[in-house]
Write a protein that holds these residues in place. Structure first.
Motif, PDB file in Angstrom:
ATOM      1  N   HIS A   1      31.359  15.471  24.506  1.00 22.48           N
ATOM      2  CA  HIS A   1      30.051  15.316  23.863  1.00 22.48           C
ATOM      3  C   HIS A   1      29.651  16.620  23.171  1.00 22.48           C
TER       4      HIS A   1
ATOM      5  N   GLU B   1      19.844  13.822  26.418  1.00 21.70           N
ATOM      6  CA  GLU B   1      20.958  14.183  25.535  1.00 21.70           C
ATOM      7  C   GLU B   1      21.364  15.645  25.749  1.00 21.70           C
TER       8      GLU B   1
ATOM      9  N   TYR C   1      29.341  17.644  18.831  1.00 25.59           N
ATOM     10  CA  TYR C   1      28.293  18.358  18.114  1.00 25.59           C
ATOM     11  C   TYR C   1      28.869  19.512  17.294  1.00 25.59           C
TER      12      TYR C   1
ATOM     13  N   LYS D   1      23.479  15.772  28.815  1.00 27.69           N
ATOM     14  CA  LYS D   1      24.771  15.141  28.556  1.00 27.69           C
ATOM     15  C   LYS D   1      25.696  16.084  27.789  1.00 27.69           C
ATOM     16  N   ILE D   2      25.134  16.831  26.845  1.00 28.72           N
ATOM     17  CA  ILE D   2      25.920  17.795  26.065  1.00 28.72           C
ATOM     18  C   ILE D   2      26.559  18.823  26.987  1.00 28.72           C
TER      19      ILE D   2
END
Length: 234
Positions: free
Chosen positions: A84, A150, A88, A153-154
């Protein structure tokens, strides 16, 4: 974390403002009557609530920056980062490819994708130039619980049901609606806020920020701990 201390300091300013302008909200104050002022309690509460939520969203931005700094300071190997996170890192390069502006730019974007992917798949230590600071902050800097999750999660949180938003999520959703309506002039869609409401929101976000900071510390410790074990075994 510094982000948490800065946030609590800003909330203390709002708390001091409320208690100075409206001492009647403090049960320990010797002033028990309502102070006369040229605006309503609801106006003061609404204004402070907008300020509180804005500070909270600033805290999320600072927390993401601090967490990325932590990866650099502790020389985390790229191989420890979650997919994840890596997504990005590649986001802007992939966006350029999807836009298909012209062949030469597509080729440059493809080269950067390959270079970045090769680096992120290596055992090398993460470098500042590969950190997706802007992309992450753009995606997570909001009181919206989905966006806050989020961020976790990153950084590798695989059990969001046990994270801070499992306890605070529904209240943050409600507070987001209140803030959004206040900002856009739709405060009439909700019951007027009281000064006690503003103080309750202040405490809610202070507690939530503390829980978020603790959760991020746990995630970062896990990343570094597993990296150390891998290095020792190899």
């Amino acid at each position: 974390m510094t982000a948490l201390n800065d946030f609590i300091g800003r909330l203390d300013e709002v708390d001091a403002l409320l208690r100075h302008v409206a001492p009647e909200v403090d049960t320990h104050s010797p002033i028990s009557h309502e102070k006369r002022r040229p605006f309503s309690n609801s106006t003061l509460a609404r204004s402070c609530t907008v300020l509180i939520v804005s500070y909270f969203e600033g805290f999320i931005k600072d927390l993401s920056d601090e967490s990325l700094d932590n990866l650099i300071e502790n020389q985390l190997p790229c191989s420890r980062l979650e997919s994840h996170f890596r997504g990005y890192v590649l986001a802007d390069h992939l966006k350029n490819l999807r836009e298909g502006r012209d062949p030469s730019r597509d080729w440059i974007a493809m080269q950067r994708v390959m270079e970045t992917a090769a680096f992120m798949n290596s055992g090398r230590v993460i470098e500042e130039r590969f950190l997706p600071r802007r992309q992450i902050k753009r995606a997570v800097t909001s009181i919206d619980p989905k966006k806050i999750n989020e961020l976790f999660k990153i950084f590798g949180d695989s059990d969001l049901n046990r994270g801070p938003l499992s306890r605070y999520g529904e209240r943050l959703k409600s507070l987001k609606n209140i803030r959004d309506n206040a900002v856009h002039g739709n405060e009439g869609d909700f019951d007027p806020l009281s000064l006690g409401d503003a103080l309750n929101y202040l405490e809610l976000l202070k507690d939530c920020a503390s829980a978020m900071s603790d959760r991020m510390d746990l995630l970062l410790s896990s990343l570094h701990g597993q990296a150390a074990v891998t290095k020792y075994i190899s």
